[in-house]
Enzyme design. Structure first.
Site, PDB file in Angstrom:
ATOM      1  N   GLN A 236       3.998 -43.658  -8.910  1.00 32.05           N
ATOM      2  CA  GLN A 236       4.937 -43.024  -9.847  1.00 32.05           C
ATOM      3  C   GLN A 236       5.883 -42.072  -9.117  1.00 32.05           C
ATOM      4  OE1 GLN A 236       1.593 -42.542 -13.223  1.00 32.05           O
ATOM      5  NE2 GLN A 236       3.535 -41.637 -13.837  1.00 32.05           N
ATOM      6  N   CYS A 384       1.654 -36.750 -20.815  1.00 30.44           N
ATOM      7  CA  CYS A 384       2.069 -35.429 -21.292  1.00 30.44           C
ATOM      8  C   CYS A 384       2.549 -34.665 -20.074  1.00 30.44           C
ATOM      9  CB  CYS A 384       0.946 -34.683 -21.986  1.00 30.44           C
ATOM     10  SG  CYS A 384      -0.176 -33.814 -20.900  1.00 30.44           S
TER      11      CYS A 384
END
Ligand code: CDP
Length: 805
Positions: A236, A384
């Protein structure tokens, strides 16, 4: 000058820019099975790596015998900590400033920990090799409960000197990692002591796992002739991985190329560095061949980054009328065997200090204690922004508990405590400056949309019917108003391993008026190729269909900190707009030259620069692009390119109002979601269809977490939920219908006013589902029940409340 017959509206539509429901350009390959994931990669002579993993949660490793494994046809090598030690690679730094064993160095600290790495000609031989490695273990006492861990004589991290401070200050016990505080403790305790009403509760947010459909993996290929290492993987944050690999391997950064190909979901699971990456790189260097390592599902669930596991003790103070005066929270954070949380350096408990939520709470105090246990390390932001989900769940449960204490309607209690629209920018008691919001408007719209008063009347009747024996089903109305904090940086506040959290975009306009834009982020399903082209289309006046977006290759993309915590739109989206504006500024000079007027006498309009006051005299961006390459323009370099590194001045604060209407069967514990209304405000909306998709996906993950998903351990530290038979992953069957809605409150500091949205539905969804369960039982005396609310636990609530007769 030319004859322009196209209307302005048609020109705007033709760009498919901001606000347009543009279809996802990436779906053509995904829906045809033509994606290119890391496990699709096959290189000449490629070998396979696999781990021998510990069956014990806490044990000394007394011997490792690799002889039998090396006899297996196809098995070429078995790496242990002893092999990595001379290279200094048997331990690696974590993102949280701790260190983690790459391969078991004398002991293991959680079930599934990596003990040895078998390298073989193919995956089957590697698996056979794993079976044949003989490891002797001497079992040690297991600590699963963080509270017990903090008082136990059993020392988990024998490698750490208990007298020496940790990465975040003093440690109180050998199994203690850090204490992190925010707010004013003395003032908060005084407010609590003097308050009319104080509600106190322990809110536990259980351990769960992001569980992306594609597990983690990589292919490492060391080209010894040229000294170049190429690493493909499910990263990521590819640039950060390149820097980390360079720092720990000593290979110079320019000789490392990290490529994230298509990624099948990340949700935080693919931010950190795993032993598999290090072992694959070492194996490739040692063997002189490419090495592939791909986790299976059990490896992924048992050992890669978990989420949550926060025990949050809360106290909330209010006047009799319900005006909140103070909030106190102490969190015990279970980090497992190593502190490998992916948080910005200065925030060891992430952005947990957003736990005052959407409310104007004048005084607050938060303390978080991190603790080692015999569980897997990780602690990632599962969809989140760095512990915001925990914070939102905490405050939204505390509000409900306070409403019970005050005997008040929870919707009204929220309304009287919301930060008002004219209070923005709002300084929170725990240190944040909220950029913008209009909570009352969103709340009123949500309550009206579901006919809140009608639902409450129906619920009252349902309780009466239940008591009269006419029904066995209860009705819960789950309310949530959440405030997110997304878009880390700014650089002065946020870094990961010393790398400031900016992001970047580089644009090249080609002579024929099409473009290539490269970003420091990487999509894992969010549709960046679609939406970032839309931002640019509006900024530079070329159709989105003519703009290619590229991410994930460190040899070509500008340095960026990657995609997680909904930071892509707030940070890289801003960089994209700013780079687009640089293109436009140069285009303005070219247009002025071509139109033979002064730079200030032309103005941008949709897809062209036109002479002010003479709109029939214009040059389209396509014409300008061509001129940039074929005209010698005095004072200007040829070409049309720009790059922007964007350091955001603040984070963005999206918010939302969610309402879940749930039927619960007290005899079976089964639930039925009758209605779910989700209003999101993410500022300027780039692509409403993609936003809706993000909300649907995030809500379904929230449903999973609230209603069944958990990583559970037994007392021996065995993971009880290591397969998808036990770990709840909702399918279309369990997924309810969602009604989405929105308000638009732009961010005042973002170039296009956009805030992030990807995380919001997970952050707001979990308390909405959970509050619905609690609300159904409120009339029967329920105050707090821990998630996940699976059928058995809901049945047990009903039983404990005496509802089974
Ligand atoms: O960082 P990540 O991509 O996970 O999250 P995000 O920035 O919230 O963006 C998720 C997707 O929603 C991207 O394709 C964004 O461009 C899109 N989005 C949007 O269309 N409008 C917004 N205001 C925010 C995000």
């Amino acid at each position: 000058m030319k004859d322009d017959v196209t209307t302005r509206e048609a020109r705007i539509d033709g760009l498919q820019g901001l606000g347009c429901k543009r279809k996802r350009v990436e779906d053509a390959r995904f829906t045809q099975g033509k994606g290119n994931y890391v496990d699709d990669l096959t290189l000449d002579g490629m070998l396979a790596g696999d781990f021998v993993r510990s069956p014990y949660a806490h044990a000394r490793v007394t011997s490792i015998d690799t002889e039998a494994a090396l006899q297996i046809p196809g098995v070429l090598a078995v790496l242990t900590a002893k092999d990595l030690e001379p290279l200094g690679l048997h331990w690696m730094p974590t993102l949280a400033g701790d260190k983690q064993m790459v391969l078991a160095d004398g002991k293991v600290l959680y079930q599934g920990q990596e003990v040895a790495f078998v390298v073989a000609e193919d995956r089957f031989a590697a698996a056979d090799g794993v079976e044949a490695v003989m490891v002797d273990y001497e079992e040690l006492p297991v600590l699963i409960d963080p509270f017990e861990s903090l008082t136990s004589d059993v020392v988990l991290r024998e490698d750490l000197d208990p007298t020496v401070d940790g990465a975040h200050g003093p440690r109180k016990h050998p199994n203690h990692i850090f204490t992190w505080e925010a707010g004013d403790q003395a003032a908060t305790e005084q407010v609590l002591a003097e308050a009319d009403v104080v509600a106190e509760e322990m809110i536990y947010y259980h351990r769960t796992h992001p569980c992306p459909l594609e597990t983690c993996g990589c292919v490492a290929s060391m080209d010894k002739v040229n000294g170049k290492l190429t690493l493909w993987g499910t990263f990521q944050a590819p640039h950060a991985i390149r820097t980390v690999i360079s720092l720990i391997s000593g290979i110079e950064e320019h000789n490392i190329r990290v490529i994230s190909p298509d990624i099948g979901g990340g949700f935080g699971n693919k931010v950190g560095a795993y032993p598999g990456y290090v072992c694959s790189v070492v194996a490739s260097i040692v063997m002189g061949k490419p090495v592939k390592w791909i986790e299976d599902r059990m490896d992924n669930l048992m050992t890669t980054a978990f989420a949550r596991d926060y025990h949050m003790q809360g106290k909330i103070a209010a006047t009799k009328e319900g005006k909140i005066t103070g909030l106190w929270c102490h969190t015990t954070a279970d980090h497992g065997g190593f502190d490998a949380c992916a948080d910005p350096t200065k925030f060891p408990a992430g952005f947990m200090n957003i736990c005052t939520g959407s409310y104007d709470i004048p005084t607050a105090y938060l303390a978080v204690d991190g603790v080692y246990t015999n569980k897997a390390p990780g602690g990632v932001a599962y969809r989140c922004s760095f512990r915001v989900t925990e914070a939102a769940y905490f405050i939204e449960r505390m509000i409900e508990v306070l409403a019970i204490e005050l005997n008040m309607d929870a919707a009204e209690l929220r309304r009287i405590n919301f930060i008002k629209a004219d209070q923005f920018p709002y300084q929170s008691a725990l240190g944040w400056e909220y950029d913008s919001g209009d909570y009352h408007t969103a709340w009123d719209k949500a309550l009206k949309a579901v006919d809140y008063d009608g639902l409450r009347a129906e619920q009252t009747q349902r309780v009466a019917d239940f008591k009269a024996g006419k029904t066995r089903k209860l009705l819960g109305i789950g309310l949530t108003h959440f405030t997110e904090i997304v878009g880390a940086g700014p650089v002065k506040n946020c870094d990961i391993l010393g790398l400031g959290m900016f992001d970047s975009c580089e644009i090249r306009i080609h002579p024929t008026g099409s473009a290539l834009a490269r970003l420091g982020t990487i999509s894992q399903g969010q549709g960046h190729a679609t939406t970032f082209a839309q931002i640019l289309a509006t900024e530079i006046g070329l159709p989105a269909d003519s703009i290619t977006i590229e991410e994930g290759d460190t040899d070509t993309a500008p340095y960026g900190l990657g995609t997680y915590g909904s930071r892509s739109t707030p940070v890289a989206g801003a960089a994209t707009a700013m780079a687009g504006r640089k293109i436009r500024a140069k285009a303005q000079m070219i247009a002025a030259y071509l139109l033979e007027v002064h730079d200030n006498d032309v103005e941008f309009d949709v897809d062209r620069f036109m002479v002010k006051g003479a709109p029939e005299r214009f040059k389209t961006m396509k014409e300008i692009a061509f001129a940039a390459y074929n005209q010698a323009i005095p004072g200007l370099e040829p070409g049309l390119e720009a790059v922007s590194y964007y350091d955001p001045p603040n984070m963005t604060y999206p918010f939302g109002a969610y309402i879940c209407v749930m039927e619960l069967d007290v005899d079976t514990g089964e639930h039925e979601i009758r209605q779910f209304y989700a209003l999101d405000d993410c500022g300027t909306r780039i692509n409403p269809m993609i936003i809706e998709g993000q909300v649907h996906g995030g809500l379904t993950e929230a449903l999973a977490i609230a209603m069944g998903q958990e990583i559970a351990y037994d007392d021996m530290g065995n993971v009880k939920t290591a397969t998808l038979m036990d770990f709840f992953l909702p399918t279309a069957v369990e997924t309810p219908h969602y009604t989405t809605d929105h308000t638009v409150t732009p961010s005042p500091h973002h170039p296009i006013g956009a805030k992030g949205v990807g995380e919001s539905p997970n952050v707001g969804g979990v308390p909405a589902f959970s509050n619905a369960v609690h609300d159904a039982f409120r009339a029967f005396g329920l105050r707090q029940a821990h998630m996940p609310h699976d059928h058995w636990r809901v049945w047990k609530i009903a039983k404990d409340l005496g509802l089974h007769g």
